[in-house]
Design a protein around this motif. Sequence first.
Motif, mmCIF file in Angstrom:
data_model
loop_
_atom_site.group_PDB
_atom_site.id
_atom_site.type_symbol
_atom_site.label_atom_id
_atom_site.label_comp_id
_atom_site.label_asym_id
_atom_site.label_seq_id
_atom_site.Cartn_x
_atom_site.Cartn_y
_atom_site.Cartn_z
ATOM 1 N N THR A 61 0.850 -1.191 0.000
ATOM 2 C CA THR A 61 0.000 0.000 0.000
ATOM 3 C C THR A 61 0.882 1.236 0.000
ATOM 4 O O THR A 61 1.851 1.313 0.763
ATOM 5 C CB THR A 61 -0.916 0.038 1.242
ATOM 6 N N LEU A 62 0.553 2.179 -0.859
ATOM 7 C CA LEU A 62 1.264 3.454 -0.881
ATOM 8 C C LEU A 62 0.251 4.555 -1.190
ATOM 9 O O LEU A 62 -0.125 4.780 -2.335
ATOM 10 C CB LEU A 62 2.376 3.449 -1.927
ATOM 11 N N LYS A 63 -0.216 5.193 -0.144
ATOM 12 C CA LYS A 63 -1.218 6.249 -0.287
ATOM 13 C C LYS A 63 -0.738 7.463 0.500
ATOM 14 O O LYS A 63 -0.758 7.475 1.725
ATOM 15 C CB LYS A 63 -2.575 5.775 0.240
ATOM 16 N N ILE A 64 -0.255 8.463 -0.220
ATOM 17 C CA ILE A 64 0.268 9.669 0.404
ATOM 18 C C ILE A 64 -0.708 10.812 0.160
ATOM 19 O O ILE A 64 -1.036 11.124 -0.991
ATOM 20 C CB ILE A 64 1.651 10.042 -0.162
ATOM 21 N N ASN A 65 -1.173 11.413 1.234
ATOM 22 C CA ASN A 65 -2.122 12.519 1.145
ATOM 23 C C ASN A 65 -1.474 13.760 1.749
ATOM 24 O O ASN A 65 -1.151 13.786 2.937
ATOM 25 C CB ASN A 65 -3.413 12.176 1.890
ATOM 26 N N ALA A 66 -1.263 14.771 0.913
ATOM 27 C CA ALA A 66 -0.594 15.992 1.362
ATOM 28 C C ALA A 66 -1.547 16.992 1.999
ATOM 29 O O ALA A 66 -1.115 18.066 2.432
ATOM 30 C CB ALA A 66 0.122 16.649 0.184
ATOM 31 N N VAL A 67 -2.834 16.646 2.074
ATOM 32 C CA VAL A 67 -3.818 17.554 2.667
ATOM 33 C C VAL A 67 -3.878 17.305 4.174
ATOM 34 O O VAL A 67 -4.125 16.175 4.603
ATOM 35 C CB VAL A 67 -5.208 17.343 2.043
ATOM 36 N N PRO A 68 -3.634 18.318 4.991
ATOM 37 C CA PRO A 68 -3.697 18.127 6.448
ATOM 38 C C PRO A 68 -5.040 17.549 6.883
ATOM 39 O O PRO A 68 -6.098 17.943 6.388
ATOM 40 C CB PRO A 68 -3.492 19.549 6.992
ATOM 41 N N GLY A 69 -4.982 16.589 7.801
ATOM 42 C CA GLY A 69 -6.190 15.972 8.325
ATOM 43 C C GLY A 69 -6.610 14.710 7.611
ATOM 44 O O GLY A 69 -7.463 13.972 8.120
ATOM 45 N N PHE A 70 -6.024 14.428 6.440
ATOM 46 C CA PHE A 70 -6.350 13.211 5.701
ATOM 47 C C PHE A 70 -5.225 12.192 5.889
ATOM 48 O O PHE A 70 -4.048 12.541 5.899
ATOM 49 C CB PHE A 70 -6.549 13.516 4.214
ATOM 50 N N ARG A 71 -5.611 10.927 6.007
ATOM 51 C CA ARG A 71 -4.653 9.887 6.374
ATOM 52 C C ARG A 71 -3.823 9.407 5.188
ATOM 53 O O ARG A 71 -4.337 9.209 4.087
ATOM 54 C CB ARG A 71 -5.387 8.699 7.007
ATOM 55 N N SER A 72 -2.529 9.227 5.444
ATOM 56 C CA SER A 72 -1.611 8.585 4.507
ATOM 57 C C SER A 72 -1.237 7.217 5.062
ATOM 58 O O SER A 72 -1.141 7.038 6.279
ATOM 59 C CB SER A 72 -0.343 9.427 4.322
ATOM 60 N N THR A 73 -1.008 6.253 4.161
ATOM 61 C CA THR A 73 -0.708 4.887 4.592
ATOM 62 C C THR A 73 0.381 4.279 3.719
ATOM 63 O O THR A 73 0.335 4.399 2.490
ATOM 64 C CB THR A 73 -1.960 3.989 4.521
ATOM 65 N N ILE A 74 1.336 3.651 4.364
ATOM 66 C CA ILE A 74 2.363 2.874 3.671
ATOM 67 C C ILE A 74 2.432 1.495 4.328
ATOM 68 O O ILE A 74 2.541 1.391 5.552
ATOM 69 C CB ILE A 74 3.747 3.541 3.750
ATOM 70 N N LYS A 75 2.345 0.457 3.507
ATOM 71 C CA LYS A 75 2.512 -0.910 4.009
ATOM 72 C C LYS A 75 3.562 -1.612 3.163
ATOM 73 O O LYS A 75 3.465 -1.644 1.938
ATOM 74 C CB LYS A 75 1.199 -1.688 3.964
ATOM 75 N N VAL A 76 4.559 -2.158 3.831
ATOM 76 C CA VAL A 76 5.669 -2.832 3.163
ATOM 77 C C VAL A 76 5.819 -4.228 3.754
ATOM 78 O O VAL A 76 5.727 -4.408 4.973
ATOM 79 C CB VAL A 76 6.982 -2.041 3.338
ATOM 80 N N THR A 77 6.046 -5.217 2.885
ATOM 81 C CA THR A 77 6.262 -6.591 3.331
ATOM 82 C C THR A 77 7.644 -7.059 2.895
ATOM 83 O O THR A 77 8.039 -6.882 1.742
ATOM 84 C CB THR A 77 5.198 -7.541 2.754
ATOM 85 N N PHE A 78 8.370 -7.650 3.846
ATOM 86 C CA PHE A 78 9.666 -8.268 3.566
ATOM 87 C C PHE A 78 9.441 -9.783 3.546
ATOM 88 O O PHE A 78 9.274 -10.397 4.607
ATOM 89 C CB PHE A 78 10.683 -7.890 4.640
ATOM 90 N N SER B 23 0.652 4.552 9.216
ATOM 91 C CA SER B 23 -0.270 5.561 8.702
ATOM 92 C C SER B 23 -0.242 6.777 9.619
ATOM 93 O O SER B 23 0.058 6.668 10.812
ATOM 94 C CB SER B 23 -1.691 5.005 8.578
ATOM 95 N N TRP B 24 -0.556 7.940 9.051
ATOM 96 C CA TRP B 24 -0.480 9.189 9.802
ATOM 97 C C TRP B 24 -1.318 10.257 9.113
ATOM 98 O O TRP B 24 -1.776 10.087 7.978
ATOM 99 C CB TRP B 24 0.972 9.652 9.896
ATOM 100 N N LYS B 25 -1.504 11.364 9.826
ATOM 101 C CA LYS B 25 -2.146 12.546 9.262
ATOM 102 C C LYS B 25 -1.190 13.725 9.398
ATOM 103 O O LYS B 25 -0.463 13.829 10.395
ATOM 104 C CB LYS B 25 -3.454 12.860 9.991
ATOM 105 N N LEU B 26 -1.189 14.586 8.399
ATOM 106 C CA LEU B 26 -0.384 15.801 8.471
ATOM 107 C C LEU B 26 -1.108 16.849 9.304
ATOM 108 O O LEU B 26 -2.338 16.957 9.270
ATOM 109 C CB LEU B 26 -0.107 16.351 7.077
ATOM 110 N N LYS B 27 -0.311 17.606 10.034
ATOM 111 C CA LYS B 27 -0.851 18.694 10.849
ATOM 112 C C LYS B 27 -0.050 19.952 10.547
ATOM 113 O O LYS B 27 1.179 19.945 10.594
ATOM 114 C CB LYS B 27 -0.749 18.339 12.333
ATOM 115 N N LEU B 28 -0.751 21.006 10.219
ATOM 116 C CA LEU B 28 -0.093 22.263 9.868
ATOM 117 C C LEU B 28 -0.456 23.313 10.901
ATOM 118 O O LEU B 28 -1.596 23.759 10.992
ATOM 119 C CB LEU B 28 -0.525 22.726 8.470
ATOM 120 N N SER B 29 0.532 23.681 11.716
ATOM 121 C CA SER B 29 0.338 24.750 12.694
ATOM 122 C C SER B 29 1.461 25.753 12.485
ATOM 123 O O SER B 29 1.555 26.358 11.426
ATOM 124 C CB SER B 29 0.323 24.182 14.116
#
Length: 214
Positions: free
Chosen positions: A52-69, A108-114
Amino acid sequence: MCHPIPNLGLPALDPLELGPAETAVNNQYLVDFTGSIEDFQLKGLSDFVVDTLKINAVPGFRSTIKVTFPYTYLKSLYTAKGSLAYIVNLAGDGNAEVLVKAFSLEISWKLKLSSSLSITDLQIDILLGDLKVNFENLMEEERIDLFLHDLINEMGVELLGDVWNYEQAKVVAKVEALINSKLSGILQGIIGGGGSGKPPIFEGVEPDCKLPAP
């Protein structure tokens, strides 16, 4: 990942080579331990699959990266001397091998802009398909040594899962704080130093060193 990243101070990661190194722990009544590693190699870090590779540059929206070895393998010469609660004695001296299959890491995470850019609501999930270990002569008593290896090789995945569930919140909080303390510098490095005169992080890093399949 076969080459070092000098601008981050990172060595080549496949194989990852460490040592020689020594460590010691002595908290009196629980663990009295000295150990060392030499010729440490960890292989398989570059053979990963991005699920999974979902990068969201909009603050408040979730981004997710999943990597398998799919397959990682560790081998090293090691020593482990000491005792656990002065009851079980360690006598480790020889080869150490660890095989991990289907290790998945999802972040996964959300961007925060302060006042500055940061991340919030960090989530980290870890899944492990299989774990096998073999540490030569780890315990002084052979029957305890065999029992411990059998326990880890049969139930290691479940035991590590329980440990992760217990410590997950603490680890995630520390990782989020660490990322936020470094995020500004990392972004500046990726885009070329942000006017600081520092070169981009990946400048000078060679392309994939693996030869194409015939």
